[in-house]
Enzyme design. Sequence first.
Site, mmCIF file in Angstrom:
data_model
loop_
_atom_site.group_PDB
_atom_site.id
_atom_site.type_symbol
_atom_site.label_atom_id
_atom_site.label_comp_id
_atom_site.label_asym_id
_atom_site.label_seq_id
_atom_site.Cartn_x
_atom_site.Cartn_y
_atom_site.Cartn_z
ATOM 1 C CB CYS A 203 51.248 84.273 23.220
ATOM 2 S SG CYS A 203 52.447 85.411 23.963
ATOM 3 C CD GLU B 132 53.212 85.888 19.751
ATOM 4 O OE1 GLU B 132 54.151 86.407 20.611
ATOM 5 O OE2 GLU B 132 53.605 84.742 19.385
ATOM 6 C CD GLU C 85 64.704 87.459 24.742
ATOM 7 O OE1 GLU C 85 66.189 87.575 24.843
ATOM 8 O OE2 GLU C 85 64.366 86.591 24.190
ATOM 9 C CB CYS D 73 54.436 80.671 24.274
ATOM 10 S SG CYS D 73 53.873 81.973 25.011
ATOM 11 C CB CYS E 85 55.404 86.839 23.830
ATOM 12 S SG CYS E 85 56.346 85.285 24.418
ATOM 13 C CG ASN F 294 60.990 89.090 21.131
ATOM 14 O OD1 ASN F 294 61.417 89.912 20.280
ATOM 15 N ND2 ASN F 294 61.850 88.047 21.411
HETATM 16 N N1 THU Z 1 58.667 84.674 21.523
HETATM 17 C C1 THU Z 1 57.664 85.509 21.098
HETATM 18 O O1 THU Z 1 57.909 86.523 21.222
HETATM 19 N N2 THU Z 1 56.496 84.998 20.633
HETATM 20 C C2 THU Z 1 56.403 83.673 20.148
HETATM 21 O O2 THU Z 1 55.379 83.450 19.831
HETATM 22 C C3 THU Z 1 57.283 82.682 20.646
HETATM 23 C C4 THU Z 1 58.547 83.125 21.464
HETATM 24 C C5 THU Z 1 60.001 85.207 22.131
HETATM 25 C C6 THU Z 1 60.018 85.165 23.834
HETATM 26 C C7 THU Z 1 61.584 85.182 23.745
HETATM 27 O O3 THU Z 1 61.993 86.611 23.945
HETATM 28 C C8 THU Z 1 62.132 84.370 22.658
HETATM 29 O O4 THU Z 1 61.114 84.404 21.662
HETATM 30 C C9 THU Z 1 62.481 82.997 22.934
HETATM 31 O O5 THU Z 1 61.764 82.250 23.414
#
Ligand code: THU
Length: 130
Positions: free
Chosen positions: A93, A59, A48, A90, A57, A46
Amino acid sequence: MKNSIEEKMLIQKAIEAMEKSYSPYSGFPVGAALLTDDGEIFTGTNVENASFGLTVCAERSAIVSAVSNGKRKFKAIAVVSKRSEPTSPCGMCRQFMAEFGDFEVLLAGRENLLRTTVFELLPMHFEMEK
Ligand code: THU
């Protein structure tokens, strides 16, 4: 692929990808490893952003990496976080994965592993005529 070396390796690759996470805002690192039908593995983490909505994310990072390298057919994806229970992808994704059909989804917590599929996670995904 249940309990196979392939499965363990995919989860291990996702853990390694998680270590590269850029998640200064949530403090929630996630890693993903995507296995192609011809046995290659592409990873993602991920990423940000100060403008929170731009966050990508793990995925989606993995899928973008695979597709950018000419791969579109997938066998499985492993998703890991530091939680003891599995982290559920989420909605965005789920739709992003469903673009490339149904494949195995391994949601690995430190203690528990949940094996599911893309279509199980997102029934009735949106599709355009191709
Ligand atoms: N996140 C992911 O990368 N994948 C998931 O399946 C759930 C959420 C990340 C997004 C964000 O950077 C952090 O987790 C918190 O939501």
